[in-house]
Design an enzyme around this catalytic site. Structure first.
Site, PDB file in Angstrom:
ATOM      1  N   GLY A 130      -0.324  -5.474  10.194  1.00  0.00           N
ATOM      2  CA  GLY A 130       1.091  -5.065   9.765  1.00  0.00           C
ATOM      3  C   GLY A 130       0.943  -3.640   9.321  1.00  0.00           C
ATOM      4  O   GLY A 130      -0.141  -2.947   8.948  1.00  0.00           O
ATOM      5  N   LYS A 151       0.812  -1.164   0.109  1.00  0.00           N
ATOM      6  CA  LYS A 151       0.005   0.227   0.152  1.00  0.00           C
ATOM      7  C   LYS A 151       0.912   1.328  -0.238  1.00  0.00           C
ATOM      8  O   LYS A 151       0.489   2.296  -0.596  1.00  0.00           O
ATOM      9  CB  LYS A 151      -0.954   0.009   1.062  1.00  0.00           C
ATOM     10  CG  LYS A 151      -1.957  -1.008   1.015  1.00  0.00           C
ATOM     11  CD  LYS A 151      -2.899  -1.101   2.565  1.00  0.00           C
ATOM     12  CE  LYS A 151      -3.977  -2.313   2.588  1.00  0.00           C
ATOM     13  NZ  LYS A 151      -4.699  -1.913   3.703  1.00  0.00           N
ATOM     14  N   ALA A 202      -1.370   0.432   6.748  1.00  0.00           N
ATOM     15  CA  ALA A 202      -1.660  -0.649   7.614  1.00  0.00           C
ATOM     16  C   ALA A 202      -2.519  -1.808   6.910  1.00  0.00           C
ATOM     17  O   ALA A 202      -3.291  -1.355   5.862  1.00  0.00           O
ATOM     18  CB  ALA A 202      -1.867  -0.116   8.879  1.00  0.00           C
ATOM     19  N   ASP A 203      -2.405  -2.803   7.513  1.00  0.00           N
ATOM     20  CA  ASP A 203      -3.391  -3.915   6.810  1.00  0.00           C
ATOM     21  C   ASP A 203      -3.604  -4.921   8.073  1.00  0.00           C
ATOM     22  O   ASP A 203      -2.693  -5.317   8.964  1.00  0.00           O
ATOM     23  CB  ASP A 203      -2.782  -4.924   5.771  1.00  0.00           C
ATOM     24  CG  ASP A 203      -3.900  -5.421   5.229  1.00  0.00           C
ATOM     25  OD1 ASP A 203      -4.658  -4.970   4.193  1.00  0.00           O
ATOM     26  OD2 ASP A 203      -4.172  -6.633   5.383  1.00  0.00           O
ATOM     27  N   THR A 204      -4.763  -5.310   8.196  1.00  0.00           N
ATOM     28  CA  THR A 204      -4.945  -6.301   9.393  1.00  0.00           C
ATOM     29  C   THR A 204      -5.633  -7.712   8.807  1.00  0.00           C
ATOM     30  O   THR A 204      -6.298  -7.663   7.828  1.00  0.00           O
ATOM     31  CB  THR A 204      -6.001  -5.696  10.301  1.00  0.00           C
ATOM     32  OG1 THR A 204      -5.604  -4.564  10.880  1.00  0.00           O
ATOM     33  CG2 THR A 204      -6.433  -6.714  11.426  1.00  0.00           C
TER      34      THR A 204
END
Length: 191
Positions: free
Chosen positions: A111, A57, A74-76
């Site tokens: 992350g 991203k 961020a990524d979850t």
């Protein structure tokens, strides 16, 4: 007091929860987003997946960053055993996810990537979460009323299902919301 006066912060996320959490650090930031296909290669460990996606991203932004800019992406993901649960596509998929999480412990991994035009630092945070045995009408009500199609694992801890269903959490509550804000604060200070 501004803890990070040297940066122009950019949060690359449409998530109102991430925006709310970053505001809690009492810093000014801009929200700018770019569409990215959230596809990751096979063979990554589950902790590597959200870090890979957070870095992915950030990549479209890097050439545009000035010396004063600091980008946060961020990524979850939600993991049940070896299964990685992303965002549900529809009601049936959301129902299946919540039914699978019911009565079990799972992991929520976020992350985060912090980037400037000179360097990048990535990290992840992991929280263990346990749901009670959810009743079918509870799952149906939650999906119908809250439409959790933008949430990994088909739930938001801060919403109704979290209030009535989560019996135990080990790790950062804010990580489960989508941004491990305390760890982010420390990482920005070190950056």
């Amino acid at each position: 007091m501004n803890w990070f006066p040297q940066y122009n912060f950019i949060l690359a996320s449409k998530s109102p929860r991430r925006q709310q959490l970053l505001k809690s650090l009492n810093i000014d930031f801009d929200v700018i987003t770019k569409e990215v296909d959230e596809i990751y290669p096979e063979g990554l460990q589950r902790e590597e997946i959200p870090v890979f996606l957070a870095e992915l991203k950030s990549k479209p932004f890097i050439p545009e960053l000035s010396d004063e800019d600091l980008l946060i992406t961020a990524d979850t993901v939600v993991c049940l055993g070896n299964s990685v649960l992303g965002k549900p596509r529809d009601y049936d998929e959301a129902f299946a996810m919540l039914e699978n999480l019911s009565g079990k412990e799972h992991q929520v991994i976020t992350g985060v990537c912090i980037s400037s035009n000179k360097k990048m630092n990535s990290f992840y945070s992991l929280s263990n979460v346990r749901f009670k045995k959810l009743l079918r009408p509870e799952i149906e009500y939650y999906i119908t009323e809250f439409k959790p199609y933008d949430k990994a694992g088909a739930y938001g801890i801060q919403e109704w299902i979290g209030t009535i269903g989560i019996t135990h959490i080990e790790g950062s509550f804010y990580n489960v919301m989508g941004l491990p804000i305390q760890k982010l604060y420390e990482e920005i200070q070190k950056f």
